[in-house]
Design an enzyme around this catalytic site. Structure first.
Site, PDB file in Angstrom:
ATOM      1  N   GLU A 175      -5.896  -8.116   1.204  1.00  0.00           N
ATOM      2  CA  GLU A 175      -4.773  -9.054   1.047  1.00  0.00           C
ATOM      3  C   GLU A 175      -5.145 -10.434   1.592  1.00  0.00           C
ATOM      4  O   GLU A 175      -4.433 -10.999   2.425  1.00  0.00           O
ATOM      5  CB  GLU A 175      -3.504  -8.494   1.705  1.00  0.00           C
ATOM      6  CG  GLU A 175      -3.023  -7.234   1.038  1.00  0.00           C
ATOM      7  CD  GLU A 175      -1.594  -6.814   1.384  1.00  0.00           C
ATOM      8  OE1 GLU A 175      -0.972  -7.401   2.278  1.00  0.00           O
ATOM      9  OE2 GLU A 175      -1.083  -5.887   0.708  1.00  0.00           O
ATOM     10  N   GLU A 297      -3.218   0.184  -2.667  1.00  0.00           N
ATOM     11  CA  GLU A 297      -1.980   0.380  -1.896  1.00  0.00           C
ATOM     12  C   GLU A 297      -0.827   0.513  -2.877  1.00  0.00           C
ATOM     13  O   GLU A 297      -0.554  -0.417  -3.643  1.00  0.00           O
ATOM     14  CB  GLU A 297      -1.736  -0.772  -0.915  1.00  0.00           C
ATOM     15  CG  GLU A 297      -2.726  -0.780   0.235  1.00  0.00           C
ATOM     16  CD  GLU A 297      -2.421  -1.805   1.320  1.00  0.00           C
ATOM     17  OE1 GLU A 297      -1.237  -2.153   1.506  1.00  0.00           O
ATOM     18  OE2 GLU A 297      -3.382  -2.248   1.975  1.00  0.00           O
TER      19      GLU A 297
HETATM   20  O1  AHR Z   1       0.411  -0.477   4.162  1.00  0.00           O
HETATM   21  C1  AHR Z   1       0.994  -1.375   5.051  1.00  0.00           C
HETATM   22  C2  AHR Z   1       0.510  -2.801   4.824  1.00  0.00           C
HETATM   23  O2  AHR Z   1       0.924  -3.242   3.577  1.00  0.00           O
HETATM   24  C3  AHR Z   1      -0.984  -3.011   4.800  1.00  0.00           C
HETATM   25  O3  AHR Z   1      -1.525  -3.157   6.066  1.00  0.00           O
HETATM   26  C4  AHR Z   1      -1.117  -4.286   4.029  1.00  0.00           C
HETATM   27  O4  AHR Z   1      -2.351  -4.369   3.336  1.00  0.00           O
HETATM   28  C5  AHR Z   1       0.087  -4.274   3.111  1.00  0.00           C
HETATM   29  O5  AHR Z   1       0.776  -5.469   3.138  1.00  0.00           O
END
Ligand code: AHR
Length: 489
Positions: A175, A297
């Protein structure tokens, strides 16, 4: 009772379903690593080198193919050297992203790679681009994978590991449009190229490098990034998309206390994943030859359970989450020409978790059972499937995908997303003459969940099927996930 027809054609193969589509994510966040996975060798909780035995067994049962670590946002603040060597000598740090707690680094590189070896799964590292250095990341790769004589390989040996580990998947940053440095795509793209250059293939190890892709529908990020990062720099880019029922990050909604309207909004929002994949794919095809998408994610993100640390992201998991998981896994299968990996956030005690723990107790969530029902898709070939569909509250009622494995065994997975209607499904199966079929089902009232008091409320049962001339008939109850297996004689 509404009757629906479905068709599956075993002879019509579409694309390969990489087993990594069934991947997971474990971050140093809340109680995911500590308490959830790692309790330390001296714990009274049965463990193997500090990792809970019940967790190892549960992960093995769903054939966990890949595990991402150490973050998340944590990755861009992680300095790997703090997590190697004698545990009592490891540096402590503050986990500024997640609750400001002290991180004692007792779970580090050796603990993670040994766990992956034990599970038989691929490790997927998220490297620190945001606050680390090129040298630091290059050294980590050398430490893990170099077989010869070098300062890093020698350090690994002094720390007790003679042979290198294998490392395939390497994400460079996480990110970086947000917590990983708030960068612009062109800047990140150049940084990525610099870091990637020094992440070498040592001793026969071949890295599959992954660049930080977009946040959900940030199409501009994908477009700008791929102006800079080419096929010869990265094998894939990532995509992050969370399902937030209300669409409002300051009030995401409760994990357990939700209305029907909120349920349907959740499913609608989760199905948006397919639009995201299609649109990013279209942009990717303008810039690249064979670059893939890693959805590293995904999952539901609700308000934390009342009374728990807001920085720990602990939430319960109901049949709603099971339907969400099934819809996503079906659509990842159907898009397996471009999606080569996906990682649910997260494995234990965080967000849409597979497992919840409390002391020595462990609960398998409805989401866990969905991964159990879908595991036979791993490394199979996606085949043609069609379900005559009806719409409920603006969404297609039935989610589905089908595959055939190397031995010619069929797996079809279905979810009835409706909370109002059961369906009788007549599945015509082409190319499986004389096969025997079995089915398993996960179903329950949409708010049903497993708790430490009743861990078996939601569980998998056998599902009745009726053999027909060219397939099977079965009942798809409202709010259910079903797996059909076929074995040619
Ligand atoms: O999964 C929780 C968080 O969500 C992670 O650390 C981040 O990459 C995303 O914003």
């Amino acid at each position: 009772m509404k009757e629906l027809k479905a068709v599956v054609n075993v002879l019509d193969k579409k694309s390969h379903i990489n087993r990594e589509i069934y991947g997971h994510f474990s971050e140093h966040l809340g109680r995911c690593i500590y308490e959830g996975i790692f309790v330390g060798k001296d714990s009274s909780i049965p463990n193997t080198d500090g990792v809970r035995n019940d967790v190892i067994e549960a992960f093995k049962n769903i054939h966990m193919p890949v595990l991402r670590w150490p973050g998340g946002c944590f990755a861009d603040e992680y300095h790997w050297r703090d997590g190697v060597g004698a545990p009592q000598d490891r540096k402590k740090m503050v986990n500024t992203h997640w609750g400001g707690v002290t991180e004692d680094n007792s779970f580090g590189t050796h603990e993670f790679f040994n766990l992956c070896e034990e599970l038989g799964c691929e490790p997927y590292l998220a490297g620190n681009l945001g606050s680390g250095s090129v040298q630091e990341l290059a050294d980590w790769i050398g430490y893990i994978t170099f077989d010869g004589v070098s300062p890093m390989a020698d350090l690994r040996r002094r720390n007790g590991r003679e042979k290198p580990w294998k490392l395939k998947y390497l994400g460079i940053g996480n990110e970086n449009w947000g917590c990983g440095g708030n960068m612009r795509p062109e800047f990140y793209g150049d940084e990525y190229r610099r870091y990637a250059t020094y992440c070498r293939n040592f001793s026969g190890n071949e890295l599959f490098k992954i660049a930080c892709g977009p946040n959900a529908d940030d199409y501009d990020w994908t477009d700008q990034l791929l102006g800079v990062v080419k096929d010869w720099h990265a094998r894939a880019i990532s995509l992050h998309y969370y399902t937030v029922p209300t669409g409002d990050w300051s009030h995401k909604g409760s994990a357990t206390d939700f209305s029907e309207e909120e349920y349907y909004a959740t499913i609608q929002k989760t199905l948006y994943m397919e639009t995201l994949i299609a649109k990013h794919k279209a942009i990717m095809s303008r810039h690249t030859g064979n670059m893939k998408l890693v959805i590293d994610e995904w999952g539901c993100w609700y308000d934390v359970e009342p009374g728990t640390n807001p920085g720990f992201l602990f939430q319960q998991n109901t049949m709603r989450d099971a339907i969400v998981a099934a819809c996503n896994l079906n659509l990842f299968n159907r898009n397996s020409d471009i999606v080569c990996m996906a990682n649910l956030a997260q494995a234990v005690n965080v967000l849409q978790a597979l497992l919840l723990t409390e002391g020595e107790r462990l609960v398998k969530t409805p989401t866990y059972h969905v991964f159990d029902l879908f595991k036979e898709h791993q490394d199979s070939e996606l085949i043609y499937s069609f379900v005559e569909n009806v719409r409920v509250h603006e969404i297609p009622a039935v989610s589905h995908s089908a595959s055939v494995d190397r031995e010619g065994r069929l797996t079809m997975t279905l979810a009835n997303c409706s909370l109002e209607e059961d369906y009788d499904l007549d599945i015509h199966i082409l190319g499986m003459d004389g096969a025997d079929y079995t089915a398993r089902i996960l179903t329950g009232e949409v708010h049903a969940c497993n708790t430490f008091e009743d861990g078996e409320r939601v569980h998998i049962c056998d599902c009745k099927t009726e053999k027909t001339e060219d397939g099977i008939r079965l009942r798809l109850p409202r709010c259910s996930v079903v797996q059909v297996r076929g074995n040619a004689k």
